[in-house]
Design a protein around this motif. Structure first.
Motif, PDB file in Angstrom:
ATOM      1  N   GLU A 111      21.103 -41.593   9.103  1.00  0.00           N
ATOM      2  CA  GLU A 111      20.634 -42.864   8.536  1.00  0.00           C
ATOM      3  C   GLU A 111      21.814 -43.834   8.356  1.00  0.00           C
ATOM      4  OE1 GLU A 111      18.955 -42.208   4.661  1.00  0.00           O
ATOM      5  OE2 GLU A 111      19.111 -44.331   4.197  1.00  0.00           O
ATOM      6  N   GLY A 121      25.231 -42.999  -4.203  1.00  0.00           N
ATOM      7  CA  GLY A 121      24.305 -43.170  -3.081  1.00  0.00           C
ATOM      8  C   GLY A 121      24.994 -43.912  -1.949  1.00  0.00           C
ATOM      9  N   GLY A 177      26.812 -38.820  -2.624  1.00  0.00           N
ATOM     10  CA  GLY A 177      25.382 -39.112  -2.842  1.00  0.00           C
ATOM     11  C   GLY A 177      24.797 -38.541  -4.115  1.00  0.00           C
ATOM     12  N   TRP A 197      15.851 -31.666   5.383  1.00  0.00           N
ATOM     13  CA  TRP A 197      15.285 -33.012   5.295  1.00  0.00           C
ATOM     14  C   TRP A 197      13.776 -32.947   5.029  1.00  0.00           C
ATOM     15  CZ3 TRP A 197      11.456 -34.113   8.798  1.00  0.00           C
ATOM     16  CH2 TRP A 197      11.366 -33.254   9.894  1.00  0.00           C
ATOM     17  N   ARG A 244      13.112 -31.978   1.462  1.00  0.00           N
ATOM     18  CA  ARG A 244      13.369 -33.137   0.595  1.00  0.00           C
ATOM     19  C   ARG A 244      12.236 -34.146   0.679  1.00  0.00           C
ATOM     20  NH1 ARG A 244      19.302 -35.910   0.318  1.00  0.00           N
ATOM     21  NH2 ARG A 244      19.023 -36.314  -1.885  1.00  0.00           N
ATOM     22  N   LEU A 245      11.709 -34.304   1.903  1.00  0.00           N
ATOM     23  CA  LEU A 245      10.618 -35.256   2.110  1.00  0.00           C
ATOM     24  C   LEU A 245       9.374 -34.815   1.334  1.00  0.00           C
ATOM     25  CD1 LEU A 245       9.702 -37.782   3.588  1.00  0.00           C
ATOM     26  CD2 LEU A 245       9.039 -36.352   5.510  1.00  0.00           C
ATOM     27  N   GLU A 261      10.213 -35.469  -2.327  1.00  0.00           N
ATOM     28  CA  GLU A 261      10.414 -36.886  -2.660  1.00  0.00           C
ATOM     29  C   GLU A 261       9.844 -37.750  -1.531  1.00  0.00           C
ATOM     30  OE1 GLU A 261      14.736 -36.536  -4.850  1.00  0.00           O
ATOM     31  OE2 GLU A 261      14.604 -35.988  -2.771  1.00  0.00           O
ATOM     32  N   TRP A 308       8.753 -40.584  -1.205  1.00  0.00           N
ATOM     33  CA  TRP A 308       9.182 -41.985  -1.075  1.00  0.00           C
ATOM     34  C   TRP A 308      10.341 -42.123  -0.093  1.00  0.00           C
ATOM     35  CZ3 TRP A 308      14.247 -42.391  -2.406  1.00  0.00           C
ATOM     36  CH2 TRP A 308      14.757 -41.418  -3.267  1.00  0.00           C
ATOM     37  N   ARG A 309      10.959 -40.997   0.300  1.00  0.00           N
ATOM     38  CA  ARG A 309      12.076 -41.062   1.239  1.00  0.00           C
ATOM     39  C   ARG A 309      11.634 -41.311   2.683  1.00  0.00           C
ATOM     40  NH1 ARG A 309      17.155 -39.422  -0.287  1.00  0.00           N
ATOM     41  NH2 ARG A 309      17.239 -38.695  -2.412  1.00  0.00           N
ATOM     42  N   ILE A 310      10.315 -41.335   2.927  1.00  0.00           N
ATOM     43  CA  ILE A 310       9.834 -41.450   4.301  1.00  0.00           C
ATOM     44  C   ILE A 310      10.416 -42.686   5.014  1.00  0.00           C
ATOM     45  CG2 ILE A 310       7.648 -42.587   3.661  1.00  0.00           C
ATOM     46  CD1 ILE A 310       7.973 -40.116   6.531  1.00  0.00           C
ATOM     47  N   ARG A 353      13.267 -44.251   4.498  1.00  0.00           N
ATOM     48  CA  ARG A 353      14.663 -44.011   4.862  1.00  0.00           C
ATOM     49  C   ARG A 353      14.766 -43.008   6.003  1.00  0.00           C
ATOM     50  NH1 ARG A 353      18.164 -42.785  -0.420  1.00  0.00           N
ATOM     51  NH2 ARG A 353      19.582 -42.203   1.231  1.00  0.00           N
ATOM     52  N   MET A 354      13.864 -42.013   5.974  1.00  0.00           N
ATOM     53  CA  MET A 354      13.969 -40.958   6.985  1.00  0.00           C
ATOM     54  C   MET A 354      13.524 -41.409   8.368  1.00  0.00           C
ATOM     55  SD  MET A 354      13.217 -37.385   5.144  1.00  0.00           S
ATOM     56  CE  MET A 354      14.299 -36.787   3.860  1.00  0.00           C
TER      57      MET A 354
END
Ligand code: UDP
Length: 237
Positions: free
Chosen positions: A40, A160, A183, A207, A210-211, A214, A216-218, A220-221
Motif C-alpha cells: 500500500e 501509522g 505502525g 492481511w 486483519r481484514l 477490521e 474498514w481496512r478494505i 486501504r487493502m
C-alpha cells in the motif's frame, strides 16, 4: 548495501536475523531511520515524490508484506522474505535488552504506549524503557524534547504509515535515536490488538485475518491488487 527496486522503492534484501543485526549496527546516536513499507505504501509512493524520497533515504528498508515479496518475484529480482515490522521491532528490543540499550515508545492513543511499556518490561526485564508519549500531539517540539532528554538509543515511532515516515524524516536532525516506523505495533505490544494466528502468517494470509477483524481496512487493502497489476504491466517503474 545493494537494494532491490520495487516500483521505485529500494528494499534491502535481508532475512529477519540479518535485518536485526544491521538495525542494531545503526544505533550510533546520529538519528538513523528504518522503514517497513507494505505494498500500500509503495503504491502510494508512486504518486507521492516526497514519500518516495523519504523511503529511499532511510538507512534500512524492509518489506512488511507478502505483496512486496510477490512483486519482487514477478520482477525476477526476488527478495528473500517478508520482514514484518513488529517482528523486527521485537527482535531488536530483545537484542537491546542484552546490550543495555534504551527504548522510547512514541505513538498510539493516550495510555497505550505506557501499557505497551509495562508489558514489554514484564517480558524483557532487562529492557530499559526510557520514556513514552502518545501519538496524538499537535506540536512536535515537546515530543522531540521528551525523546532527547530521555537519552533513548532507539525510538519506535508508531503513528501509522505514511505519517510516521514523514515525521521521522522531518525531525531526523533533532533526534539522535535510531527511529523505526512501526505502525500499529504498540497496540499489539499493549495486548489491545492480537496478531493473526501463526498459520495465517505462515500462509501469507495475515492481511486476510486483519481484514476479517477490521473490515474498514478494505479500502486501504484495495491498494494490493492495484499494486500487483502495476507491477505486472508497468514492471520496472
Ligand atoms: N496513530 C497515532 N497518531 C495518529 C494516527 C495514528 O499515534 O495521528 C496510531 C494509531 O493509534 C495506531 C497506529 O498509529 O496505533 C496505526 O495503526 P495501523 O495498524 O493503522 O498502522 P499501519 O497499518 O499504518 O501500520
Amino acid at each position: 548495501m545493494e537494494r532491490i527496486d520495487i516500483l521505485g522503492v529500494g528494499f534491502n534484501n535481508l532475512n529477519l536475523e540479518e535485518a536485526v543485526d544491521f538495525a542494531y549496527s545503526l544505533i550510533d546516536g546520529t538519528g538513523k531511520r528504518i522503514v517497513t513499507p507494505n505494498s500500500e505504501i509503495v503504491y502510494a509512493a508512486r504518486s507521492d515524490a516526497a514519500l518516495k524520497s523519504v523511503l529511499n533515504e532511510s538507512d534500512l528498508v524492509v518489506p512488511d508484506g507478502v505483496g512486496v515479496v510477490l512483486a519482487s518475484k514477478i520482477l525476477r529480482r526476488p527478495l528473500k522474505c517478508k520482514v514484518a515490522g513488529i517482528e523486527l521491532g521485537e527482535a531488536l528490543l530483545r537484542k537491546m535488552a542484552e546490550g543495555g540499550k534504551s527504548l522510547f515508545l512514541l505513538g498510539a492513543k493516550p495510555g497505550v504506549a505506557e501499557q505497551a511499556a509495562a508489558k514489554l518490561r514484564e517480558k524483557y526485564p532487562n529492557l530499559i524503557i526510557a520514556g513514552t508519549h502518545d501519538g496524538y500531539f499537535k506540536e512536535d517540539a515537546g515530543v522531540i524534547s521528551a525523546i532527547k532528554t530521555s537519552g533513548a538509543d532507539v525510538c519506535f515511532v508508531c503513528l501509522g504509515a505514511p505519517k510516521q515516515e514523514m515525521w521521522m524524516s522531518k525531525n531526523r536532525e533533532e533526534i539522535p535515536a535510531l527511529m523505526l516506523g512501526l505502525g500499529g505495533s504498540l497496540d499489539v505490544f499493549a495486548g489491545n490488538v492480537l496478531r493473526a494466528p501463526k498459520i495465517f502468517i505462515k500462509l501469507g494470509l495475515e492481511w486476510f485475518y486483519r481484514l476479517c477483524k477490521e473490515p474498514w481496512r478494505i479500502g486501504r487493502m484495495m491498494a494490493l491488487p492495484k499494486f500487483l497489476l502495476t507491477v505486472i504491466f508497468k514492471g520496472k517503474r
